[in-house]
Scaffold this motif. Structure first.
Motif, PDB file in Angstrom:
ATOM      1  N   GLY A   8       0.859  -1.067   0.077  1.00 60.79           N
ATOM      2  CA  GLY A   8       0.031   0.065  -0.056  1.00 60.79           C
ATOM      3  C   GLY A   8       0.838   1.208  -0.007  1.00 60.79           C
ATOM      4  N   PRO A   9       0.623   2.425  -0.780  1.00 55.39           N
ATOM      5  CA  PRO A   9       1.232   3.584  -0.885  1.00 55.39           C
ATOM      6  C   PRO A   9       1.028   4.489   0.354  1.00 55.39           C
ATOM      7  CG  PRO A   9      -0.630   3.632  -2.296  1.00 55.39           C
ATOM      8  CD  PRO A   9      -0.572   2.214  -1.711  1.00 55.39           C
ATOM      9  N   VAL A  10       1.961   5.126   0.682  1.00 52.57           N
ATOM     10  CA  VAL A  10       1.996   5.843   1.937  1.00 52.57           C
ATOM     11  C   VAL A  10       2.055   7.464   1.623  1.00 52.57           C
ATOM     12  CG1 VAL A  10       3.089   6.777   3.966  1.00 52.57           C
ATOM     13  CG2 VAL A  10       3.299   4.319   3.415  1.00 52.57           C
ATOM     14  N   SER A  11       1.191   8.071   1.915  1.00 58.17           N
ATOM     15  CA  SER A  11       1.017   9.443   1.704  1.00 58.17           C
ATOM     16  C   SER A  11       1.083  10.196   3.337  1.00 58.17           C
ATOM     17  CB  SER A  11      -0.438  10.093   1.320  1.00 58.17           C
ATOM     18  OG  SER A  11      -0.401   9.454  -0.142  1.00 58.17           O
ATOM     19  N   ALA A  12       1.795  11.314   3.262  1.00 56.44           N
ATOM     20  CA  ALA A  12       2.092  11.987   4.696  1.00 56.44           C
ATOM     21  C   ALA A  12       1.999  13.659   4.160  1.00 56.44           C
ATOM     22  CB  ALA A  12       3.500  11.834   5.158  1.00 56.44           C
ATOM     23  N   PRO A  13       0.709  14.119   4.331  1.00 56.28           N
ATOM     24  CA  PRO A  13       0.432  15.514   4.104  1.00 56.28           C
ATOM     25  C   PRO A  13       1.285  16.235   4.864  1.00 56.28           C
ATOM     26  CG  PRO A  13      -1.371  14.516   4.883  1.00 56.28           C
ATOM     27  CD  PRO A  13      -0.592  13.358   4.954  1.00 56.28           C
ATOM     28  N   TYR A  14       1.509  15.983   6.053  1.00 53.69           N
ATOM     29  CA  TYR A  14       2.032  17.092   7.114  1.00 53.69           C
ATOM     30  C   TYR A  14       3.361  16.731   7.402  1.00 53.69           C
ATOM     31  CZ  TYR A  14      -2.860  18.622   7.486  1.00 53.69           C
ATOM     32  OH  TYR A  14      -4.006  19.202   7.335  1.00 53.69           O
ATOM     33  N   VAL A  15       4.352  17.498   7.920  1.00 52.24           N
ATOM     34  CA  VAL A  15       5.590  17.189   8.707  1.00 52.24           C
ATOM     35  C   VAL A  15       5.877  18.262   9.773  1.00 52.24           C
ATOM     36  CG1 VAL A  15       7.932  17.013   8.430  1.00 52.24           C
ATOM     37  CG2 VAL A  15       6.582  16.056   6.443  1.00 52.24           C
ATOM     38  N   ARG A  16       6.063  17.592  10.866  1.00 54.59           N
ATOM     39  CA  ARG A  16       6.473  18.395  11.916  1.00 54.59           C
ATOM     40  C   ARG A  16       8.071  18.606  12.078  1.00 54.59           C
ATOM     41  NH1 ARG A  16       3.282  16.214  16.001  1.00 54.59           N
ATOM     42  NH2 ARG A  16       2.088  18.111  16.201  1.00 54.59           N
ATOM     43  N   VAL A  17       8.634  19.975  11.807  1.00 55.22           N
ATOM     44  CA  VAL A  17       9.721  20.071  11.697  1.00 55.22           C
ATOM     45  C   VAL A  17      10.471  20.838  12.918  1.00 55.22           C
ATOM     46  CG1 VAL A  17      11.756  21.137  10.417  1.00 55.22           C
ATOM     47  CG2 VAL A  17       9.497  20.107   9.550  1.00 55.22           C
ATOM     48  N   ARG A  18      11.562  20.495  13.547  1.00 52.70           N
ATOM     49  CA  ARG A  18      12.383  21.213  14.521  1.00 52.70           C
ATOM     50  C   ARG A  18      13.693  21.364  13.871  1.00 52.70           C
ATOM     51  NH1 ARG A  18       9.218  18.036  18.119  1.00 52.70           N
ATOM     52  NH2 ARG A  18       8.484  19.083  19.939  1.00 52.70           N
ATOM     53  N   ALA A  19      13.974  22.881  13.767  1.00 56.78           N
ATOM     54  CA  ALA A  19      15.201  23.243  13.110  1.00 56.78           C
ATOM     55  C   ALA A  19      16.512  22.660  13.795  1.00 56.78           C
ATOM     56  CB  ALA A  19      15.331  24.761  12.954  1.00 56.78           C
ATOM     57  N   THR A  20      16.440  22.573  15.157  1.00 58.35           N
ATOM     58  CA  THR A  20      17.478  21.987  16.005  1.00 58.35           C
ATOM     59  C   THR A  20      16.821  21.177  17.163  1.00 58.35           C
ATOM     60  OG1 THR A  20      17.485  24.092  17.462  1.00 58.35           O
ATOM     61  CG2 THR A  20      18.944  24.147  15.395  1.00 58.35           C
ATOM     62  N   PRO A  21      17.767  20.281  17.629  1.00 52.39           N
ATOM     63  CA  PRO A  21      17.062  19.850  19.137  1.00 52.39           C
ATOM     64  C   PRO A  21      16.609  20.539  20.010  1.00 52.39           C
ATOM     65  CG  PRO A  21      19.063  18.893  18.275  1.00 52.39           C
ATOM     66  CD  PRO A  21      19.075  19.969  17.359  1.00 52.39           C
ATOM     67  N   GLY A  22      15.388  20.481  20.434  1.00 52.26           N
ATOM     68  CA  GLY A  22      14.764  21.356  21.441  1.00 52.26           C
ATOM     69  C   GLY A  22      14.000  22.409  20.834  1.00 52.26           C
ATOM     70  N   ALA A  23      14.166  22.751  19.570  1.00 54.27           N
ATOM     71  CA  ALA A  23      13.622  23.971  19.116  1.00 54.27           C
ATOM     72  C   ALA A  23      12.121  23.713  18.974  1.00 54.27           C
ATOM     73  CB  ALA A  23      13.966  24.191  17.772  1.00 54.27           C
ATOM     74  N   ALA A  24      11.315  24.963  18.782  1.00 54.74           N
ATOM     75  CA  ALA A  24       9.765  24.566  18.938  1.00 54.74           C
ATOM     76  C   ALA A  24       9.360  24.189  17.564  1.00 54.74           C
ATOM     77  CB  ALA A  24       9.345  26.188  19.063  1.00 54.74           C
ATOM     78  N   PRO A  25       8.415  23.338  17.550  1.00 52.40           N
ATOM     79  CA  PRO A  25       8.198  22.494  16.208  1.00 52.40           C
ATOM     80  C   PRO A  25       7.153  23.542  15.624  1.00 52.40           C
ATOM     81  CG  PRO A  25       6.615  21.807  18.070  1.00 52.40           C
ATOM     82  CD  PRO A  25       7.707  22.824  18.575  1.00 52.40           C
ATOM     83  N   VAL A  26       7.491  23.254  13.954  1.00 50.31           N
ATOM     84  CA  VAL A  26       6.527  24.074  12.769  1.00 50.31           C
ATOM     85  C   VAL A  26       6.134  22.885  12.125  1.00 50.31           C
ATOM     86  CG1 VAL A  26       6.686  25.652  11.113  1.00 50.31           C
ATOM     87  CG2 VAL A  26       8.155  26.047  13.019  1.00 50.31           C
ATOM     88  N   MET A  27       4.895  23.023  11.934  1.00 50.24           N
ATOM     89  CA  MET A  27       4.098  21.894  11.006  1.00 50.24           C
ATOM     90  C   MET A  27       3.999  22.554   9.463  1.00 50.24           C
ATOM     91  SD  MET A  27       0.565  19.935  11.476  1.00 50.24           S
ATOM     92  CE  MET A  27       0.925  19.371  13.172  1.00 50.24           C
ATOM     93  N   VAL A  28       4.559  21.843   8.594  1.00 52.51           N
ATOM     94  CA  VAL A  28       4.581  22.068   7.206  1.00 52.51           C
ATOM     95  C   VAL A  28       3.697  21.316   6.426  1.00 52.51           C
ATOM     96  CG1 VAL A  28       6.868  23.391   7.547  1.00 52.51           C
ATOM     97  CG2 VAL A  28       6.800  21.127   6.765  1.00 52.51           C
ATOM     98  N   THR A  29       3.396  21.457   5.212  1.00 52.06           N
ATOM     99  CA  THR A  29       2.445  20.583   4.259  1.00 52.06           C
ATOM    100  C   THR A  29       3.419  20.232   2.997  1.00 52.06           C
ATOM    101  OG1 THR A  29       1.133  22.463   3.536  1.00 52.06           O
ATOM    102  CG2 THR A  29       0.298  21.112   5.373  1.00 52.06           C
ATOM    103  N   PRO A  30       4.262  19.459   3.058  1.00 51.76           N
ATOM    104  CA  PRO A  30       4.913  19.010   1.623  1.00 51.76           C
ATOM    105  C   PRO A  30       4.298  18.050   0.845  1.00 51.76           C
ATOM    106  CG  PRO A  30       6.134  18.022   3.531  1.00 51.76           C
ATOM    107  CD  PRO A  30       5.061  19.042   4.093  1.00 51.76           C
TER     108      PRO A  30
END
Length: 319
Positions: free
Chosen positions: A267-289
């Motif tokens: 089965g194919p996998v789709s992930a519309p969202y990715v939670r990103v931390r620029a550095t360890p411990g940084a505040a997360p940002v949710m992007v939609t690639p």
């Protein structure tokens, strides 16, 4: 509960491949100057007054067709006529969110003329905001005649994690956002951009931390997050070695995501969202690639490199 293995600053997810993400679609069919609105119970009903976009209503016998009644992803087209469509956006979540809706404007035969995007920022839980999409676009000798509009997709991110390429600088002093990417022959490349909009120098070193999420913002397992892109494709910009970068105010960095959407057995996998931390411990940002990973089970991520690209203009608000 989903489990993640952490290798360096990256997350490697483990779960059977998720089902493909369904696209939420609602279509409003338009004919001549006719318009009908959705009733209180969600079913279409005709109105005898002027249309919501300033056009006279047509009687049901004139052949006008009504917009779809049910909401899709919290978005519903409530009324439409020859020149515009009205819609409502409701936050179905439990926290304030930025909701982005992509509409496709179609010609009379259903062909796509273009896509338009509307964003409602900081929408409170359970709150509803109304907006409008104009249909007088390119591709029609008689503007609006027989035109259609549909909801192509709806994406919602928590307000506290929303990317903000423009506007006031976030409290973290860093802007993090994804670009629109590039696709060719099944290969996908998307850039993550980080810009220091604060007043102090910020140092990044190595790779961003990633967590892949499904439509409900739940972690997706079964995908290996790889350092660099060489095991997926060369020449993507994802293979520079990691190095320490001091970002002075106004300076930026970029990390590259690379994957293929090849589909074979499974089965194919789709992930519309990715939670990103620029550095360890940084505040997360949710992007939609919009990761359409097929059955490959792999995503490559490059180390932070210097970036001179300026952030794009903010998306237009709803309305």
């Amino acid at each position: 509960m989903h489990q993640f293995e952490k290798t360096g600053p990256l997350l490697t997810a483990r779960r059977p491949a998720a089902a493909a993400v369904a696209v939420a679609v609602a279509t409003a069919l338009l004919a001549g100057c006719g318009s009908r609105t959705a009733g209180a119970d969600g079913t279409p009903s005709a109105s005898g007054t002027a249309g919501p976009c300033g056009m006279p209503q047509a009687s049901p016998s004139a052949g006008a067709q009504a917009p779809s009644g049910p909401a899709r992803g919290g978005v519903r087209i409530t009324a439409a006529n020859a020149v515009c469509a009205e819609y409502e956006v409701t936050n179905l979540g439990s926290e304030p969110s930025d909701v982005t809706v992509t509409f496709s404007r179609l010609d009379a035969s259903g062909g796509v003329l273009d896509n338009v995007t509307r964003t409602v920022a900081a929408l409170a839980p359970g709150a509803t905001e109304k907006g409008r999409v104009d249909l007088d676009g390119p591709g029609s000798a008689r503007p609006g005649a027989g035109r259609q509009v549909k909801i192509l997709k709806v994406r919602s991110v928590p307000g506290a994690e929303a990317p903000h390429p423009g506007g006031p600088c976030p409290a973290s002093g860093l802007r993090l956002y994804a670009d629109d990417g590039d696709a060719a022959m099944g290969l996908r490349v998307v850039g993550l951009h980080l810009r220091n909009c604060g007043t102090s120098t910020v140092t990044v070193n190595g790779y961003p931390e990633l967590q892949l999420l499904d439509l409900e913002h739940q972690p997706i397992d079964g995908v290996s997050v790889l350092r660099g892109g060489a095991r997926i494709a060369t020449g993507t910009g994802a293979d520079d070695p990691p190095r320490k970068i001091a970002l002075r105010p106004g300076e930026g960095a970029r990390a590259t995501l690379v994957w293929r959407n090849t589909t074979e057995a499974g089965g194919p996998v789709s992930a519309p969202y990715v939670r990103v931390r620029a550095t360890p411990g940084a505040a997360p940002v949710m992007v939609t690639p919009e990761l359409d990973l097929g059955t490959t089970g792999r995503l490559g991520v490059g180390a932070w490199t210097t970036d001179d690209q300026q952030p794009p203009a903010p998306r237009p608000p709803a309305g």
